[in-house]
Scaffold this active site. Structure first.
Site, PDB file in Angstrom:
ATOM      1  CG  LEU A 136       4.556   0.917  -5.046  1.00  0.00           C
ATOM      2  CD1 LEU A 136       3.914   2.118  -4.360  1.00  0.00           C
ATOM      3  CD2 LEU A 136       5.866   1.330  -5.703  1.00  0.00           C
ATOM      4  CG  ASP A 137       9.557  -3.620  -2.310  1.00  0.00           C
ATOM      5  OD1 ASP A 137       9.180  -4.502  -3.110  1.00  0.00           O
ATOM      6  OD2 ASP A 137      10.696  -3.117  -2.330  1.00  0.00           O
ATOM      7  NE  ARG A 138       4.491  -6.776   4.747  1.00  0.00           N
ATOM      8  CZ  ARG A 138       3.386  -7.389   5.196  1.00  0.00           C
ATOM      9  NH1 ARG A 138       2.468  -6.700   5.847  1.00  0.00           N
ATOM     10  NH2 ARG A 138       3.225  -8.680   4.993  1.00  0.00           N
ATOM     11  NE  ARG A 237      14.246  -2.914  -0.154  1.00  0.00           N
ATOM     12  CZ  ARG A 237      13.522  -3.933   0.312  1.00  0.00           C
ATOM     13  NH1 ARG A 237      12.397  -4.275  -0.300  1.00  0.00           N
ATOM     14  NH2 ARG A 237      13.940  -4.607   1.371  1.00  0.00           N
TER      15      ARG A 237
END
Length: 300
Positions: A136-138, A237
């Site tokens: 997962l992205d930060r 995104r």
């Protein structure tokens, strides 16, 4: 005797022939500790039965079951932004907060979910390092699964490659999606600046398929449920941005507002087949309250 002194790291096998409740087994092992202390230990996630965290004092324990108790120091190896949802001999499933990296980067190697789990496992059983299966992205919060051995890693990676893993996200986007539900398909390509963009089909671009449906909206924002057929980097995104409705707080993909003071993306649900038992496992985490707060009616 101080109750806590009796509750340092300990492992024992239940030998009684009849079923007993977990609390009874703990009382027999730690006779100098009160029931209150033992219950607090359970609720603190410090007890494991056959390798899995167990908080139910009434859990039935049979002969041959292995019970592990870890000290407060070990239990505190995980930071507040990382919570264990499930752990067994093959996998460990966690809830990651926004702001925490999944894996190390060139700039940050210590403050990551992977690093914290390695420290935690080493303190509990001195096990090998966890294996990364997906990320997962930060700034994305939600459910993550890590493998605890090579076999589990390979079986889980196969499921991700086959797109058989269930993944549902909740996204806060700018504006209103039109139509309110639909599917976005494109081939995503990573530019030199690391941004993912849709391009004409070509060998270095990967097909990405995103399904969405609007569940709430107002004049400025919409809350979407997003499911993935594929799992490309920054897929949600990039697709929502190219649809004209970037995720709130996502400046990289064109967002102009940041009402949540974070990226408006949360991995709500993860479902997969256990790599050894073949059992279906599903995990769902609450949507951050700040997401719903954007749609709360205003009071005059």
């Amino acid at each position: 005797m101080n109750d806590e002194l009796a509750l340092e790291c300990s492992s024992f096998i239940v030998h009684r022939s009849s079923l007993v409740h977990l609390l009874e087994a703990l009382q027999a092992q730690f006779p100098d500790s009160s029931k209150t202390t033992l219950r607090q230990m359970l609720q603190g996630g410090r007890v494991r039965v056959n390798g899995e965290v167990e908080k139910d004092a009434k859990r039935e324990i049979a002969a041959g079951d292995a019970v592990d108790v870890v000290s407060r120091a070990v239990a505190r190896q995980l930071p507040p932004g990382l919570t264990i949802l499930h752990e067994d001999a093959d996998v460990i499933v966690v809830l990651k907060s926004h702001g925490l990296l999944t894996v190390a980067t060139e700039r940050e190697r210590e403050t990551t979910a992977q690093a914290h789990l390695n420290t935690y496992l080493g303190a509990v059983r001195r096990e090998e390092r966890v294996h990364v299966v997906h990320r997962l992205d930060r700034e994305t919060s939600g459910v993550l699964v890590f493998a605890k051995n090579f076999h589990a890693r390979e079986r889980l990676k196969e499921q991700f490659a086959e797109h058989s893993v269930e993944r549902l996200y909740v996204a806060i986007v700018e504006g209103t999606m039109d139509p309110p539900r639909g599917t976005i398909r494109s081939h995503l390509f990573e530019r030199r600046d690391l941004k993912m963009v849709s391009v004409e089909p070509r060998p270095e671009a990967k097909l990405a398929v995103t399904h969405y449906r609007t569940i709430e909206s107002n004049a400025r924002y919409s809350m979407l449920e997003v499911t993935l057929e594929t799992g490309r980097k920054n897929q949600i995104r990039a697709h929502l941005s190219e649809a004209g409705h970037p995720v709130a707080g996502d400046r990289m993909y064109g967002a102009t507002t940041n009402p949540l003071d974070r990226l408006g993306l949360h991995a709500k649900h993860l479902g997969f087949i256990h790599p050894t038992t073949g059992k279906k496992l599903s995990f769902t985490s609450p949507v951050p309250s700040s997401f719903g707060g954007l749609f709360a009616p205003t009071r005059s």
